[in-house]
Design an enzyme around this catalytic site. Structure first.
Site, PDB file in Angstrom:
ATOM      1  N   ARG A 257      12.639   2.855  13.265  1.00  0.00           N
ATOM      2  CA  ARG A 257      11.707   1.811  13.709  1.00  0.00           C
ATOM      3  C   ARG A 257      10.605   2.401  14.588  1.00  0.00           C
ATOM      4  O   ARG A 257       9.483   1.908  14.593  1.00  0.00           O
ATOM      5  CB  ARG A 257      12.452   0.737  14.507  1.00  0.00           C
ATOM      6  CG  ARG A 257      13.155  -0.271  13.621  1.00  0.00           C
ATOM      7  CD  ARG A 257      14.002  -1.236  14.438  1.00  0.00           C
ATOM      8  NE  ARG A 257      14.728  -2.128  13.540  1.00  0.00           N
ATOM      9  CZ  ARG A 257      14.403  -3.399  13.324  1.00  0.00           C
ATOM     10  NH1 ARG A 257      13.365  -3.943  13.923  1.00  0.00           N
ATOM     11  NH2 ARG A 257      15.118  -4.145  12.505  1.00  0.00           N
TER      12      ARG A 257
ATOM     13  N   CYS B 238      -9.899  -2.064   2.278  1.00  0.00           N
ATOM     14  CA  CYS B 238     -10.239  -2.113   0.848  1.00  0.00           C
ATOM     15  C   CYS B 238     -11.629  -2.719   0.649  1.00  0.00           C
ATOM     16  O   CYS B 238     -12.400  -2.263  -0.196  1.00  0.00           O
ATOM     17  CB  CYS B 238      -9.192  -2.914   0.080  1.00  0.00           C
ATOM     18  SG  CYS B 238      -8.853  -4.549   0.752  1.00  0.00           S
TER      19      CYS B 238
ATOM     20  N   ILE C  62       0.828  -1.211   0.000  1.00  0.00           N
ATOM     21  CA  ILE C  62       0.000   0.000   0.000  1.00  0.00           C
ATOM     22  C   ILE C  62       0.860   1.259   0.000  1.00  0.00           C
ATOM     23  O   ILE C  62       0.563   2.220  -0.712  1.00  0.00           O
ATOM     24  CB  ILE C  62      -1.009  -0.010   1.175  1.00  0.00           C
ATOM     25  CG1 ILE C  62      -1.953  -1.224   1.060  1.00  0.00           C
ATOM     26  CG2 ILE C  62      -1.818   1.286   1.218  1.00  0.00           C
ATOM     27  CD1 ILE C  62      -2.777  -1.310  -0.224  1.00  0.00           C
TER      28      ILE C  62
END
EC number: 1.2.1.12
Length: 333
Positions: A78, A150, A12
């Protein structure tokens, strides 16, 4: 034009970046991914097994990722609270790691100077917005939002049109869903349900999805009226929703086709599509709609009970809505 940072350069993250570049509606100015170095980013952005070569220029230059001449700052943090988004000029951050999906976790981006965060996944507690369905309810007091899933983006526009015209008493959704990165190439251990860990290319795998219940969050009148499940199937991309529902007002199948087509040509243009062609899943690879109603695939048992079918490119269609949501949010600043 709103300046965007992308956290997580996975499926994505990369496709939101592609959608941003192709649409020219927002500008990506920064990307954070601790697991992918700059040269690897160039390669992963340029070549895509599902969506093909990037049709533009991409290179590494002076420690930045340069796409079509635009330099993008690269971070490799991170901890999201350490990303200096403001230094790179990023106002909005797309949180697309799939890890920081709560208000608290996604809120870490605000510490680095981001003004707003858009989570590209469903969230347990962040308000969810689906373009064409409830995006008008967004107001600028909200710093962290979710673009839902989605599948919710496919189901909600269709459910809205059907409910607005005929009333949905209750419904069940099944999504026949392409493989995603969380699945296994061969049988292996799964953190959730055991069968989620079975080989993705070999099996049809029943799976859970919160997508149908989430429609109740974006269309409150449908809260408690929809639920659903998924079958994960061995295709790389493009999924299809089957909404089977009971209607309050009687409707012939032709009436349903008519109102869906009117919505697709009108208020939901670009979000909801409509086709009467004999299409299959590959025909929607690279399609930017959230949902395309397949008029020929649906069936009616009677005037109150119907099965409706709608296709979606679960990667690219969704990524385009992330961009559209940011444009809408920017219009409210």
């Amino acid at each position: 034009m709103v300046k965007v940072g992308v956290n997580g350069f996975g499926r994505i993250g990369r496709l939101v970046t592609r959608a941003a570049v192709l649409s020219g509606k927002v500008q990506v100015v920064a990307i954070n991914d601790p697991f992918i170095d700059l040269n690897y980013m160039v390669y992963m952005f340029k070549y895509d097994s599902t969506h093909g070569h990037f049709k533009g220029t991409v290179k590494a230059e002076n420690g930045k990722l340069v796409i079509n001449g635009h330099a993008i700052t690269i971070f490799q943090e991170r901890d999201p609270s350490n990303i200096k988004w403001a230094d790179a000029g990023a106002e909005y951050v797309v949180e697309s790691t799939g890890v920081f999906t709560t208000m608290e976790k996604a809120g870490a981006h605000l510490k680095g100077g981001a003004k707003r965060v858009i989570i590209s996944a469903p969230s347990a507690d962040a308000p969810m917005f689906v373009m064409g369905v409830n995006h008008e309810k967004y107001d600028k007091s909200l710093k962290i939002v979710s673009n839902a899933s989605c599948t919710t983006n496919c189901l909600a526009p269709l459910a809205k049109v059907i409910h607005d015209n005929f009333g949905i008493v209750e419904g069940l959704m099944t999504t026949v869903h392409a493989i995603t990165a969380t699945q296994k190439t061969v049988d292996g251990p799964s953190g959730k349900l055991w069968r989620d860990g079975r080989g993705a290319a070999q099996n049809i795998i029943p799976a859970s999805t919160g997508a149908a219940k989430a429609v109740g969050k974006v269309i409150p009148e449908l809260n408690g009226k929809l639920t659903g499940m998924a079958f994960r199937v061995p295709t790389p991309n493009v999924s299809v929703v089957d909404l089977t529902c009971r209607l309050e007002k009687p409707a012939k199948y032709d009436d349903i086709k008519r109102v869906v087509k009117a919505a697709a040509d009108g208020p939901l243009k670009g979000i909801l599509g409509y086709t009467e062609d004999q299409v299959v899943s590959c025909d929607f690879n690279g399609d930017s709609h959230s949902s395309t109603f397949d008029a020929g695939a649906g069936i009616a048992l009677n005037d109150h009970f119907v099965k409706l079918v709608s296709w979606y490119d679960n990667e690219f269609g969704y990524s385009n809505r992330v961009v559209d949501l940011m444009v809408h949010m920017a219009s409210k600043e």
